[in-house]
Design a protein around this motif. Sequence first.
Motif, PDB file in Angstrom:
ATOM      1  N   LYS A 117       0.860  -1.190   0.000  1.00 18.03           N
ATOM      2  CA  LYS A 117       0.000   0.000   0.000  1.00 18.03           C
ATOM      3  C   LYS A 117       0.890   1.231   0.000  1.00 18.03           C
ATOM      4  O   LYS A 117       1.888   1.288   0.727  1.00 18.03           O
ATOM      5  CB  LYS A 117      -0.872  -0.014   1.255  1.00 18.03           C
ATOM      6  CG  LYS A 117      -1.944   1.037   1.243  1.00 18.03           C
ATOM      7  CD  LYS A 117      -2.789   0.893   2.500  1.00 18.03           C
ATOM      8  CE  LYS A 117      -3.697   2.086   2.672  1.00 18.03           C
ATOM      9  NZ  LYS A 117      -4.278   2.117   4.025  1.00 18.03           N
ATOM     10  N   CYS A 118       0.513   2.168  -0.855  1.00 15.13           N
ATOM     11  CA  CYS A 118       1.275   3.413  -0.900  1.00 15.13           C
ATOM     12  C   CYS A 118       0.957   4.235   0.342  1.00 15.13           C
ATOM     13  O   CYS A 118      -0.213   4.450   0.668  1.00 15.13           O
ATOM     14  CB  CYS A 118       0.906   4.194  -2.161  1.00 15.13           C
ATOM     15  SG  CYS A 118       1.636   5.842  -2.192  1.00 15.13           S
ATOM     16  N   ARG A 119       1.985   4.659   1.025  1.00 15.68           N
ATOM     17  CA  ARG A 119       1.802   5.416   2.273  1.00 15.68           C
ATOM     18  C   ARG A 119       1.194   6.785   2.007  1.00 15.68           C
ATOM     19  O   ARG A 119       0.575   7.386   2.869  1.00 15.68           O
ATOM     20  CB  ARG A 119       3.157   5.648   2.957  1.00 15.68           C
ATOM     21  CG  ARG A 119       3.731   4.420   3.601  1.00 15.68           C
ATOM     22  CD  ARG A 119       5.147   4.735   4.085  1.00 15.68           C
ATOM     23  NE  ARG A 119       5.880   3.522   4.412  1.00 15.68           N
ATOM     24  CZ  ARG A 119       5.932   2.997   5.640  1.00 15.68           C
ATOM     25  NH1 ARG A 119       5.306   3.584   6.639  1.00 15.68           N
ATOM     26  NH2 ARG A 119       6.611   1.907   5.857  1.00 15.68           N
ATOM     27  N   LYS A 120       1.398   7.284   0.798  1.00 15.69           N
ATOM     28  CA  LYS A 120       0.971   8.652   0.512  1.00 15.69           C
ATOM     29  C   LYS A 120      -0.462   8.696  -0.043  1.00 15.69           C
ATOM     30  O   LYS A 120      -1.320   9.373   0.493  1.00 15.69           O
ATOM     31  CB  LYS A 120       1.932   9.267  -0.504  1.00 15.69           C
ATOM     32  CG  LYS A 120       2.056  10.771  -0.402  1.00 15.69           C
ATOM     33  CD  LYS A 120       3.290  11.240  -1.151  1.00 15.69           C
ATOM     34  CE  LYS A 120       3.044  12.536  -1.877  1.00 15.69           C
ATOM     35  NZ  LYS A 120       4.143  12.808  -2.823  1.00 15.69           N
ATOM     36  N   CYS A 121      -0.703   7.925  -1.136  1.00 18.20           N
ATOM     37  CA  CYS A 121      -2.024   8.028  -1.773  1.00 18.20           C
ATOM     38  C   CYS A 121      -2.927   6.832  -1.459  1.00 18.20           C
ATOM     39  O   CYS A 121      -4.104   6.832  -1.792  1.00 18.20           O
ATOM     40  CB  CYS A 121      -1.899   8.200  -3.280  1.00 18.20           C
ATOM     41  SG  CYS A 121      -1.457   6.675  -4.143  1.00 18.20           S
ATOM     42  N   GLY A 122      -2.356   5.828  -0.833  1.00 17.54           N
ATOM     43  CA  GLY A 122      -3.183   4.707  -0.401  1.00 17.54           C
ATOM     44  C   GLY A 122      -3.485   3.676  -1.474  1.00 17.54           C
ATOM     45  O   GLY A 122      -4.206   2.714  -1.219  1.00 17.54           O
ATOM     46  N   SER A 123      -2.973   3.877  -2.674  1.00 18.26           N
ATOM     47  CA  SER A 123      -3.266   2.874  -3.702  1.00 18.26           C
ATOM     48  C   SER A 123      -2.537   1.567  -3.388  1.00 18.26           C
ATOM     49  O   SER A 123      -1.438   1.563  -2.829  1.00 18.26           O
ATOM     50  CB  SER A 123      -2.921   3.391  -5.101  1.00 18.26           C
ATOM     51  OG  SER A 123      -1.554   3.629  -5.202  1.00 18.26           O
ATOM     52  N   VAL A 124      -3.186   0.477  -3.767  1.00 16.91           N
ATOM     53  CA  VAL A 124      -2.668  -0.838  -3.425  1.00 16.91           C
ATOM     54  C   VAL A 124      -2.031  -1.482  -4.649  1.00 16.91           C
ATOM     55  O   VAL A 124      -2.578  -1.424  -5.754  1.00 16.91           O
ATOM     56  CB  VAL A 124      -3.798  -1.733  -2.870  1.00 16.91           C
ATOM     57  CG1 VAL A 124      -3.329  -3.167  -2.678  1.00 16.91           C
ATOM     58  CG2 VAL A 124      -4.303  -1.161  -1.550  1.00 16.91           C
ATOM     59  N   VAL A 137       8.819   3.091  -6.015  1.00 15.76           N
ATOM     60  CA  VAL A 137       7.899   4.123  -5.567  1.00 15.76           C
ATOM     61  C   VAL A 137       6.571   3.960  -6.298  1.00 15.76           C
ATOM     62  O   VAL A 137       6.484   3.320  -7.342  1.00 15.76           O
ATOM     63  CB  VAL A 137       8.456   5.548  -5.811  1.00 15.76           C
ATOM     64  CG1 VAL A 137       9.660   5.810  -4.922  1.00 15.76           C
ATOM     65  CG2 VAL A 137       8.790   5.763  -7.278  1.00 15.76           C
ATOM     66  N   CYS A 138       5.548   4.555  -5.752  1.00 17.78           N
ATOM     67  CA  CYS A 138       4.218   4.487  -6.332  1.00 17.78           C
ATOM     68  C   CYS A 138       4.194   5.154  -7.706  1.00 17.78           C
ATOM     69  O   CYS A 138       4.734   6.241  -7.891  1.00 17.78           O
ATOM     70  CB  CYS A 138       3.248   5.196  -5.390  1.00 17.78           C
ATOM     71  SG  CYS A 138       1.589   5.333  -6.041  1.00 17.78           S
ATOM     72  N   ALA A 139       3.566   4.479  -8.658  1.00 17.95           N
ATOM     73  CA  ALA A 139       3.520   5.002 -10.018  1.00 17.95           C
ATOM     74  C   ALA A 139       2.645   6.261 -10.101  1.00 17.95           C
ATOM     75  O   ALA A 139       2.844   7.099 -10.963  1.00 17.95           O
ATOM     76  CB  ALA A 139       2.990   3.933 -10.974  1.00 17.95           C
ATOM     77  N   LYS A 140       1.699   6.347  -9.192  1.00 15.52           N
ATOM     78  CA  LYS A 140       0.768   7.480  -9.255  1.00 15.52           C
ATOM     79  C   LYS A 140       1.331   8.735  -8.613  1.00 15.52           C
ATOM     80  O   LYS A 140       1.217   9.825  -9.151  1.00 15.52           O
ATOM     81  CB  LYS A 140      -0.549   7.114  -8.554  1.00 15.52           C
ATOM     82  CG  LYS A 140      -1.377   6.125  -9.349  1.00 15.52           C
ATOM     83  CD  LYS A 140      -2.661   5.791  -8.601  1.00 15.52           C
ATOM     84  CE  LYS A 140      -3.378   4.644  -9.308  1.00 15.52           C
ATOM     85  NZ  LYS A 140      -4.300   3.947  -8.406  1.00 15.52           N
ATOM     86  N   CYS A 141       1.910   8.563  -7.427  1.00 15.45           N
ATOM     87  CA  CYS A 141       2.294   9.768  -6.674  1.00 15.45           C
ATOM     88  C   CYS A 141       3.757   9.779  -6.258  1.00 15.45           C
ATOM     89  O   CYS A 141       4.199  10.693  -5.592  1.00 15.45           O
ATOM     90  CB  CYS A 141       1.405   9.894  -5.437  1.00 15.45           C
ATOM     91  SG  CYS A 141       1.817   8.687  -4.170  1.00 15.45           S
ATOM     92  N   LYS A 142       4.488   8.729  -6.638  1.00  7.95           N
ATOM     93  CA  LYS A 142       5.904   8.593  -6.264  1.00  7.95           C
ATOM     94  C   LYS A 142       6.121   8.415  -4.760  1.00  7.95           C
ATOM     95  O   LYS A 142       7.224   8.573  -4.261  1.00  7.95           O
ATOM     96  CB  LYS A 142       6.744   9.802  -6.751  1.00  7.95           C
ATOM     97  CG  LYS A 142       6.590  10.108  -8.234  1.00  7.95           C
ATOM     98  CD  LYS A 142       7.489   9.192  -9.051  1.00  7.95           C
ATOM     99  CE  LYS A 142       7.410   9.517 -10.536  1.00  7.95           C
ATOM    100  NZ  LYS A 142       6.593   8.513 -11.259  1.00  7.95           N
ATOM    101  N   GLY A 143       5.026   8.081  -4.059  1.00 13.24           N
ATOM    102  CA  GLY A 143       5.151   7.832  -2.624  1.00 13.24           C
ATOM    103  C   GLY A 143       5.787   6.478  -2.353  1.00 13.24           C
ATOM    104  O   GLY A 143       5.976   5.670  -3.269  1.00 13.24           O
ATOM    105  N   LYS A 144       6.098   6.232  -1.118  1.00 16.87           N
ATOM    106  CA  LYS A 144       6.732   4.963  -0.755  1.00 16.87           C
ATOM    107  C   LYS A 144       5.680   3.915  -0.376  1.00 16.87           C
ATOM    108  O   LYS A 144       4.635   4.240   0.164  1.00 16.87           O
ATOM    109  CB  LYS A 144       7.684   5.186   0.423  1.00 16.87           C
ATOM    110  CG  LYS A 144       9.003   5.757  -0.005  1.00 16.87           C
ATOM    111  CD  LYS A 144      10.051   5.535   1.078  1.00 16.87           C
ATOM    112  CE  LYS A 144      11.402   6.134   0.731  1.00 16.87           C
ATOM    113  NZ  LYS A 144      12.016   5.520  -0.441  1.00 16.87           N
TER     114      LYS A 144
END
Length: 152
Positions: A117-124, A137-144
């Motif tokens: 789960k992305c810590r920033k945007c919550g996408s799984v 990193v998350c493809a959507k928001c570059k979050g971890k």
Amino acid sequence: MNQKDLQQLVEDTSLTYFNKPFRHQATFNTRLKTTGGRYHLGSHDLDFNPKVLEKLGLETLIGIIKHELCHYHLHLEGKGSQHRDRDFKNLLKEVGGLRFVPALTEQKKAVSLWKYKCRKCGSVAQRQRRFNTSKYVCAKCKGKFELLGREA
Ligand SMILES: [Zn+2]
Ligand SMILES: [Zn+2]
């Protein structure tokens, strides 16, 4: 379909598509597990997996019969009868034989996936392999990502 029917089917297929007789034995062999058929170089006989008819139907069985008959006729004629040989490839295409036998084994249980789960945007995100969360990193928001766990 019994042994006699199979023999007849192979003989008919040979005459119809190859214009040549099949003069050896065609047998259902329950010991074949993953292959649909087999050509015996020594005896020139053919074995077929009875599960093909059961699970995949007559059309697939005929596709496999054509494949094995390609080995059979080319080998008897001293031509290239191996899968990689041009003679084999051409003849198989000509008669419309199957290149590969569709899977005969039962569908495996779905592989369990690692969930992140992305810590920033919550996408799984779900992956078959575990990955290092510090490297991707998350493809959507570059979050971890954080690892949620593996599905049961
Ligand atoms: Zn083959
Ligand atoms: Zn994100």
